[in-house]
Design an enzyme around this catalytic site. Sequence first.
Site, PDB file in Angstrom:
ATOM      1  N   GLU A  19       0.863  -1.190   0.000  1.00  0.00           N
ATOM      2  CA  GLU A  19       0.000   0.000   0.000  1.00  0.00           C
ATOM      3  C   GLU A  19       0.898   1.238   0.000  1.00  0.00           C
ATOM      4  OE1 GLU A  19      -2.218   1.417   3.584  1.00  0.00           O
ATOM      5  OE2 GLU A  19      -1.002  -0.049   4.661  1.00  0.00           O
ATOM      6  N   TRP A  20       0.456   2.275  -0.701  1.00  0.00           N
ATOM      7  CA  TRP A  20       1.213   3.531  -0.725  1.00  0.00           C
ATOM      8  C   TRP A  20       0.917   4.325   0.546  1.00  0.00           C
ATOM      9  CZ3 TRP A  20       5.133   5.877  -3.004  1.00  0.00           C
ATOM     10  CH2 TRP A  20       5.339   7.218  -2.697  1.00  0.00           C
ATOM     11  N   LEU A  21       1.966   4.798   1.206  1.00  0.00           N
ATOM     12  CA  LEU A  21       1.795   5.616   2.408  1.00  0.00           C
ATOM     13  C   LEU A  21       2.549   6.929   2.209  1.00  0.00           C
ATOM     14  CD1 LEU A  21       2.526   2.871   5.124  1.00  0.00           C
ATOM     15  CD2 LEU A  21       0.279   3.781   4.461  1.00  0.00           C
ATOM     16  N   ASP A  23      16.223  -5.089  10.940  1.00  0.00           N
ATOM     17  CA  ASP A  23      17.101  -4.164  10.198  1.00  0.00           C
ATOM     18  C   ASP A  23      16.705  -2.732  10.550  1.00  0.00           C
ATOM     19  OD1 ASP A  23      19.032  -3.204   8.517  1.00  0.00           O
ATOM     20  OD2 ASP A  23      17.980  -3.673   6.657  1.00  0.00           O
TER      21      ASP A  23
HETATM   22  N1  LIG Z   1       4.672   1.799   1.516  1.00  0.00           N
HETATM   23  C1  LIG Z   1       5.393   2.883   1.192  1.00  0.00           C
HETATM   24  N2  LIG Z   1       4.785   3.961   0.659  1.00  0.00           N
HETATM   25  C2  LIG Z   1       5.510   5.047   0.293  1.00  0.00           C
HETATM   26  N3  LIG Z   1       6.838   5.165   0.437  1.00  0.00           N
HETATM   27  C3  LIG Z   1       7.496   4.117   0.977  1.00  0.00           C
HETATM   28  C4  LIG Z   1       6.813   2.939   1.388  1.00  0.00           C
HETATM   29  N4  LIG Z   1       7.725   2.074   1.894  1.00  0.00           N
HETATM   30  C5  LIG Z   1       8.920   2.683   1.801  1.00  0.00           C
HETATM   31  N5  LIG Z   1       8.789   3.920   1.253  1.00  0.00           N
HETATM   32  C6  LIG Z   1       9.879   4.879   0.949  1.00  0.00           C
HETATM   33  O1  LIG Z   1      10.734   4.304  -0.045  1.00  0.00           O
HETATM   34  C7  LIG Z   1      12.085   4.257   0.403  1.00  0.00           C
HETATM   35  C8  LIG Z   1      12.718   2.946  -0.036  1.00  0.00           C
HETATM   36  O2  LIG Z   1      12.011   1.861   0.564  1.00  0.00           O
HETATM   37  P1  LIG Z   1      12.767   0.613   1.188  1.00  0.00           P
HETATM   38  O3  LIG Z   1      13.642   1.051   2.302  1.00  0.00           O
HETATM   39  O4  LIG Z   1      11.735  -0.409   1.524  1.00  0.00           O
HETATM   40  O5  LIG Z   1      13.623   0.157  -0.088  1.00  0.00           O
HETATM   41  P2  LIG Z   1      14.915  -0.788  -0.190  1.00  0.00           P
HETATM   42  O6  LIG Z   1      15.462  -0.721  -1.545  1.00  0.00           O
HETATM   43  O7  LIG Z   1      14.572  -2.150   0.305  1.00  0.00           O
HETATM   44  O8  LIG Z   1      15.861  -0.049   0.848  1.00  0.00           O
HETATM   45  P3  LIG Z   1      17.311  -0.469   1.369  1.00  0.00           P
HETATM   46  O9  LIG Z   1      18.255  -0.165   0.291  1.00  0.00           O
HETATM   47  O10 LIG Z   1      17.454   0.416   2.586  1.00  0.00           O
HETATM   48  O11 LIG Z   1      17.229  -1.935   1.717  1.00  0.00           O
HETATM   49  C9  LIG Z   1      12.020   4.398   1.930  1.00  0.00           C
HETATM   50  O12 LIG Z   1      13.129   5.081   2.414  1.00  0.00           O
HETATM   51  C10 LIG Z   1      10.739   5.171   2.171  1.00  0.00           C
HETATM   52  O13 LIG Z   1      10.997   6.565   2.190  1.00  0.00           O
END
Ligand SMILES: Nc1ncnc2c1ncn2[C@@H]1O[C@H](COP(=O)(O)OP(=O)(O)OP(=O)(O)O)[C@@H](O)[C@H]1O
Length: 286
Positions: free
Chosen positions: A90-92, A189
């Site tokens: 879901e988008w937040l 993490d």
């Molecule tokens: N459900 C969501 N809705 C909107 N933005 C989100 C959501 N989940 C994460 N984000 C944003 O997107 C960014 C990247 O998400 P996430 O950390 O899950 O990616 P990742 O590639 O797995 O990161 P990392 O390299 O730290 O492992 C987050 O820093 C956050 O700001």
Amino acid sequence: MWADICSQLAAATGRPLQFHRADVVAGGDINEAWRLRTSAGDWFVKLNNAFRHDMFEAERAGLAAMARGIHVPSPVLCGVSGEHAFLVLEWLDLRHRGDEVALGRQLAQLHRLTAPHFGWPHDNTIGATPQPNGWMDNWQDFFRERRLGHQFALAQRHGISLRNTRLLLDCLPAFLGDHHVVPSLLHGDLWGGNAAWLADGSPVLFDPACYYGDRETDLALTSLFGGFSSTFYEAYHATWPLQPGFERRRDLYNLYHMANHANMFGGGYIQRTQAMIDALIVNIQA
Ligand SMILES: Nc1ncnc2c1ncn2[C@@H]1O[C@H](COP(=O)(O)OP(=O)(O)OP(=O)(O)O)[C@@H](O)[C@H]1O
């Protein structure tokens, strides 16, 4: 690819939806992150190579488990489209600031969710590194074999030479021998980049590497790269105080993450890992 993901999303949600646009979201290193805009609203999509599908399945399972204790983005769909694995959440609308008291309290509530053993039903990843989670009854054995020992073995395989790793593993009873641990549900993490807040100030955690283990490992990681306020720690302690000796165990627990950084990125993280090993050994001998 987006049209295909939208049709898989429509099938999974039972709602007809058309693709409008996809915008890059900044912040992730391991995966590509996107805001997918459709006729049925916005979604958060993570993309990686198709062979990374298991990593997203593990993240989905972790988020589903955590939702019992703390607000996380609801996982909607995990799949493959052509060369890409994808995870739709879901988008937040996230913010960098919010209610730190609620974050401390809710993390303690998450940790109140326990299991009979240490581990997780599946292996997952910490960053991009495989994280073995096979169930064990003893925390010290789990931390030795599935955590520190695992990272040290990876380092050896990568040709990273670290001194005194065997000695440190043999000295784990000095740190954990009299430490009573219940297997708590962990984020796994919990650095500052994986916590945020909604517009109403309520906290959200995301991007977990879940397993059942010592809750102190989550608290330890919050302090390694900073970003958490004293209000957060006070609220956590007020909800579920930590046992004496946490400060001594904290650096041992953080060594796992520093060694993981050494394995993923090399460079200065290798020196920092060695410095942590050296300091821990001095600590035992003191
Ligand atoms: N459900 C969501 N809705 C909107 N933005 C989100 C959501 N989940 C994460 N984000 C944003 O997107 C960014 C990247 O998400 P996430 O950390 O899950 O990616 P990742 O590639 O797995 O990161 P990392 O390299 O730290 O492992 C987050 O820093 C956050 O700001």
